[in-house]
Scaffold this motif. Structure first.
Motif, PDB file in Angstrom:
ATOM      1  N   GLY A  74      -4.031   4.367   8.327  1.00 33.22           N
ATOM      2  CA  GLY A  74      -5.319   5.040   8.225  1.00 33.22           C
ATOM      3  C   GLY A  74      -5.169   6.541   8.385  1.00 33.22           C
ATOM      4  O   GLY A  74      -5.849   7.333   7.715  1.00 33.22           O
ATOM      5  N   GLU A 103      -5.989   9.663   6.019  1.00 30.05           N
ATOM      6  CA  GLU A 103      -6.791  10.805   6.497  1.00 30.05           C
ATOM      7  C   GLU A 103      -6.140  12.121   6.080  1.00 30.05           C
ATOM      8  O   GLU A 103      -6.793  13.019   5.551  1.00 30.05           O
ATOM      9  CB  GLU A 103      -6.905  10.726   8.026  1.00 30.05           C
ATOM     10  CG  GLU A 103      -7.697  11.862   8.643  1.00 30.05           C
ATOM     11  CD  GLU A 103      -7.725  11.763  10.175  1.00 30.05           C
ATOM     12  OE1 GLU A 103      -7.375  10.700  10.730  1.00 30.05           O
ATOM     13  OE2 GLU A 103      -8.090  12.773  10.808  1.00 30.05           O
ATOM     14  N   PRO A 113     -12.200   7.664   1.349  1.00 34.72           N
ATOM     15  CA  PRO A 113     -12.672   7.577   2.736  1.00 34.72           C
ATOM     16  C   PRO A 113     -12.750   6.123   3.210  1.00 34.72           C
ATOM     17  O   PRO A 113     -12.473   5.825   4.369  1.00 34.72           O
ATOM     18  CB  PRO A 113     -14.073   8.201   2.679  1.00 34.72           C
ATOM     19  CG  PRO A 113     -14.069   9.064   1.463  1.00 34.72           C
ATOM     20  CD  PRO A 113     -13.135   8.409   0.485  1.00 34.72           C
ATOM     21  N   GLU A 114     -13.098   5.208   2.297  1.00 36.55           N
ATOM     22  CA  GLU A 114     -13.189   3.788   2.683  1.00 36.55           C
ATOM     23  C   GLU A 114     -11.810   3.258   3.064  1.00 36.55           C
ATOM     24  O   GLU A 114     -11.673   2.514   4.038  1.00 36.55           O
ATOM     25  CB  GLU A 114     -13.742   2.937   1.535  1.00 36.55           C
ATOM     26  CG  GLU A 114     -15.175   3.232   1.149  1.00 36.55           C
ATOM     27  CD  GLU A 114     -15.325   4.535   0.370  1.00 36.55           C
ATOM     28  OE1 GLU A 114     -14.419   4.862  -0.427  1.00 36.55           O
ATOM     29  OE2 GLU A 114     -16.335   5.240   0.582  1.00 36.55           O
ATOM     30  N   ARG A 163      -9.334   4.944   4.245  1.00 43.12           N
ATOM     31  CA  ARG A 163      -9.022   5.500   5.566  1.00 43.12           C
ATOM     32  C   ARG A 163      -9.751   4.733   6.667  1.00 43.12           C
ATOM     33  O   ARG A 163      -9.140   4.262   7.627  1.00 43.12           O
ATOM     34  CB  ARG A 163      -9.451   6.984   5.607  1.00 43.12           C
ATOM     35  CG  ARG A 163      -9.356   7.628   6.984  1.00 43.12           C
ATOM     36  CD  ARG A 163     -10.149   8.921   7.046  1.00 43.12           C
ATOM     37  NE  ARG A 163     -11.570   8.669   6.800  1.00 43.12           N
ATOM     38  CZ  ARG A 163     -12.461   9.593   6.463  1.00 43.12           C
ATOM     39  NH1 ARG A 163     -12.089  10.853   6.328  1.00 43.12           N
ATOM     40  NH2 ARG A 163     -13.724   9.278   6.257  1.00 43.12           N
ATOM     41  N   ASP A 164     -11.059   4.582   6.479  1.00 40.01           N
ATOM     42  CA  ASP A 164     -11.867   3.997   7.547  1.00 40.01           C
ATOM     43  C   ASP A 164     -11.512   2.533   7.820  1.00 40.01           C
ATOM     44  O   ASP A 164     -11.505   2.089   8.955  1.00 40.01           O
ATOM     45  CB  ASP A 164     -13.355   4.122   7.210  1.00 40.01           C
ATOM     46  CG  ASP A 164     -13.779   5.581   7.174  1.00 40.01           C
ATOM     47  OD1 ASP A 164     -13.007   6.428   7.705  1.00 40.01           O
ATOM     48  OD2 ASP A 164     -14.843   5.891   6.623  1.00 40.01           O
ATOM     49  N   ARG A 165     -11.243   1.804   6.739  1.00 39.12           N
ATOM     50  CA  ARG A 165     -10.929   0.388   6.941  1.00 39.12           C
ATOM     51  C   ARG A 165      -9.609   0.209   7.682  1.00 39.12           C
ATOM     52  O   ARG A 165      -9.485  -0.663   8.537  1.00 39.12           O
ATOM     53  CB  ARG A 165     -10.859  -0.322   5.602  1.00 39.12           C
ATOM     54  CG  ARG A 165     -12.241  -0.587   5.046  1.00 39.12           C
ATOM     55  CD  ARG A 165     -12.111  -1.033   3.631  1.00 39.12           C
ATOM     56  NE  ARG A 165     -13.244  -1.823   3.214  1.00 39.12           N
ATOM     57  CZ  ARG A 165     -13.314  -2.408   2.030  1.00 39.12           C
ATOM     58  NH1 ARG A 165     -12.317  -2.320   1.187  1.00 39.12           N
ATOM     59  NH2 ARG A 165     -14.378  -3.094   1.696  1.00 39.12           N
ATOM     60  N   LEU A 200      -8.235   2.467   9.727  1.00 36.32           N
ATOM     61  CA  LEU A 200      -8.432   2.928  11.106  1.00 36.32           C
ATOM     62  C   LEU A 200      -9.191   1.873  11.923  1.00 36.32           C
ATOM     63  O   LEU A 200      -8.879   1.652  13.100  1.00 36.32           O
ATOM     64  CB  LEU A 200      -9.189   4.263  11.133  1.00 36.32           C
ATOM     65  CG  LEU A 200      -8.408   5.490  10.636  1.00 36.32           C
ATOM     66  CD1 LEU A 200      -9.303   6.736  10.669  1.00 36.32           C
ATOM     67  CD2 LEU A 200      -7.138   5.733  11.453  1.00 36.32           C
ATOM     68  N   ALA A 201     -10.149   1.206  11.267  1.00 37.44           N
ATOM     69  CA  ALA A 201     -10.902   0.160  11.973  1.00 37.44           C
ATOM     70  C   ALA A 201      -9.963  -0.988  12.360  1.00 37.44           C
ATOM     71  O   ALA A 201     -10.071  -1.552  13.445  1.00 37.44           O
ATOM     72  CB  ALA A 201     -12.048  -0.348  11.097  1.00 37.44           C
ATOM     73  N   ASP A 256     -11.782   4.888  16.390  1.00 40.99           N
ATOM     74  CA  ASP A 256     -12.995   5.485  15.843  1.00 40.99           C
ATOM     75  C   ASP A 256     -12.919   7.007  15.888  1.00 40.99           C
ATOM     76  O   ASP A 256     -13.895   7.698  15.717  1.00 40.99           O
ATOM     77  CB  ASP A 256     -14.238   4.966  16.589  1.00 40.99           C
ATOM     78  CG  ASP A 256     -14.135   5.210  18.084  1.00 40.99           C
ATOM     79  OD1 ASP A 256     -13.144   5.845  18.511  1.00 40.99           O
ATOM     80  OD2 ASP A 256     -15.040   4.777  18.816  1.00 40.99           O
ATOM     81  N   HIS A 257     -11.730   7.527  16.164  1.00 36.51           N
ATOM     82  CA  HIS A 257     -11.577   8.981  16.169  1.00 36.51           C
ATOM     83  C   HIS A 257     -10.220   9.336  15.569  1.00 36.51           C
ATOM     84  O   HIS A 257      -9.361   8.474  15.415  1.00 36.51           O
ATOM     85  CB  HIS A 257     -11.681   9.511  17.604  1.00 36.51           C
ATOM     86  CG  HIS A 257     -10.600   8.965  18.496  1.00 36.51           C
ATOM     87  ND1 HIS A 257     -10.665   7.717  19.064  1.00 36.51           N
ATOM     88  CD2 HIS A 257      -9.401   9.486  18.870  1.00 36.51           C
ATOM     89  CE1 HIS A 257      -9.571   7.488  19.779  1.00 36.51           C
ATOM     90  NE2 HIS A 257      -8.780   8.543  19.668  1.00 36.51           N
ATOM     91  N   SER A 258     -10.060  10.616  15.259  1.00 32.25           N
ATOM     92  CA  SER A 258      -8.833  11.033  14.585  1.00 32.25           C
ATOM     93  C   SER A 258      -7.688  11.207  15.583  1.00 32.25           C
ATOM     94  O   SER A 258      -7.879  11.687  16.696  1.00 32.25           O
ATOM     95  CB  SER A 258      -9.086  12.363  13.879  1.00 32.25           C
ATOM     96  OG  SER A 258      -7.880  12.836  13.341  1.00 32.25           O
TER      97      SER A 258
END
Lengths: 241, 221
Positions: free
Chosen positions: B124, B128, B180-181, B183-185, B187-188, B193-195
């Motif tokens: 993730g 980013e 972005p999706e 990345r977010d998926r 990271l999830a 929930d943060h960088s």
């Protein structure tokens, strides 16, 4: 294997779009049939001593062979299943046969398999997301000489098939049946070893009402009797004891 | 874990970390996987570890935990120089906004079973960084059995050639869309929930068209 490339690639493209497992399995079955494989199985692989049967996700072996395999409990002796558990690369069945001593039982197994039209094959061991080992095993009724390029694409197709099948299989699991508060209460008392008569006394209802509840519970849980219903309700986390 | 971006502009601030990073690569790619012969240096450095490379190094308590390398596809990279035959569907991609992603690892003592949180955090964060830099696709040659991981992240995977055998391992060239999706998926999946992306020192963009003239002497090795 003419047109293997575009066929397998098309399958890879659409594998994730099938709405249910049986459509996916039929599609895969047709695609590999045109590559010369007339039967296949996709299954999780148990650790030693555990039954393989519940881990099968798609079984396209000839039915009579599946029955025979189960009856004879061939799984622990089958060189192909033994190799599938430990290998992390595709292998031809022949490689697995060569890797283990040819016992009478293995001879019997392979002879019978051939009689059912499973003469040669290739296995793709796969590790799933939760890291249990699975295998997609393809069978042919004749000896196959697979081009390396085609083997790679078959491997890809098997990987995508397995991913999509696992997704659909996990979605397929229906939500646990909902039992009414009274039904749950009755099950909990049954789990505590109480008979229908005792439960009716405890809950101040008639014995026949208790039995009616128990019938409904069995219908909802698809169980044959109260003991089985208790087991099932615990397994599905409907009641806790 | 914090993931540090290291390239020609700031590598002088990461001399020790880079050495650990190349030692970790040696332990994995030379000793464990035996992809390359041991040259006795204790560090695995190849012809693509140049000023053009960007490294992402995951560090926990001053220890290298994860690492990877991104290369511009407009420069010589693994697919263009070593495995062009693995790109037989599309040809070797060579665009400023397409990055080759290679040598991704987790050091053995931190390895996790299955698709655990470290992979999610790391992949993730790579996404980013790429989003920040305007990169639109990343990928490269990889073991075929990695494909389910990307699918688990919900990434769009574009296979660009037939699988090929490299030292008896099936590998495939594939690129992923940077979104972005994506990345977010990932990271999830990493329960983040943060960088955790860190940039220290002088900044140099990934894309050459945005780079100013190279500062002399920035490269340590």
């Amino acid at each position: 294997m003419l047109n293997a490339h575009s066929e397998l690639l098309d399958f890879i493209e659409r594998a994730e779009r099938h709405p249910n497992l049986s459509l996916l399995v039929n599609d895969f079955s047709q695609v590999i049939d045109r590559q010369g494989f007339n039967a296949f199985i996709m299954t999780g692989l148990p650790s030693a001593g555990i039954d393989v049967e519940p881990m099968v996700i798609a079984n396209h072996w000839p039915e009579a062979w599946s029955d025979r395999y189960r009856e004879q409990v061939y799984f622990p002796d089958d060189p192909v299943s033994k190799w599938s558990i430990t290998k992390d690369r595709p292998f031809h069945w022949r490689e697995a046969w060569d890797a283990f001593p040819v016992t009478k039982r293995v001879q019997q197994l392979n002879g019978e398999a051939a009689a059912f039209g499973l003469v040669d094959g290739i296995a793709f061991p796969l590790r799933t997301a939760r890291r249990w080992q699975a295998v997609v095993s393809l069978a042919s009724h004749r000896r196959m000489d697979i081009d390396k390029k085609d083997e790679g694409l078959l491997y890809c197709a098997a990987v995508y098939f397995q991913m999509a099948a696992n997704d659909l299989a996990s979605k397929k699991a229906p939500p646990p049946p909902s039992l009414s508060d009274r039904e749950q209460e009755i099950l909990k008392w049954a789990a505590a070893g109480k008979t229908a008569w005792e439960i009716s006394t405890i809950l101040n209802i008639s014995e026949s009402t208790t039995r009616t509840h128990q019938r409904h519970i069995n219908a909802k849980l698809d169980t044959a009797n109260t003991t089985q219903a208790v087991m099932e309700a615990i397994r599905q986390h409907i009641i806790h004891v | 874990m914090q993931i540090h971006v290291v390239n020609a502009a700031n590598r002088h601030l990461y001399v020790a970390e880079l050495e650990d990073f190349f030692r970790a690569r040696h332990a994995i790619y030379v000793e464990e996987k035996q992809w390359r012969d041991d040259d006795g240096s204790g560090m695995e450095i190849d012809q693509f570890d140049t000023d053009e490379a960007t490294y992402m190094i995951g560090i926990v308590d001053d220890q290298v935990m994860t690492g990877t390398r991104l290369l511009p596809t407009t420069e010589p990279h693994m697919l263009s120089e070593v495995f062009p035959h693995s790109c037989n569907f599309t040809g070797v991609p060579r665009q400023p906004d397409v990055a080759e992603w290679t040598r991704g690892f987790i050091v053995p003592s931190f390895r996790e079973k299955g698709h655990g949180p470290i992979k999610g955090q790391f992949c993730g964060t790579v996404m980013e960084y790429c989003l920040n830099e305007g990169i639109s696709r990343i990928g490269g040659i990889q073991d075929l059995y990695w494909l389910p991981l990307w699918k688990r992240f919900g990434w769009t995977v574009r296979q660009i050639g037939n699988p090929i055998l490299i030292d008896d391992r099936w590998c495939v060239a594939a690129y992923f869309d940077v979104t972005p999706e994506a990345r977010d998926r990932a990271l999830a999946r990493g329960n983040l929930d943060h960088s955790i992306l860190v940039h220290r020192g002088p900044y140099e963009p990934f894309m050459q068209q945005y780079r100013t003239s190279r500062t002399g002497g920035a490269r340590a090795a």
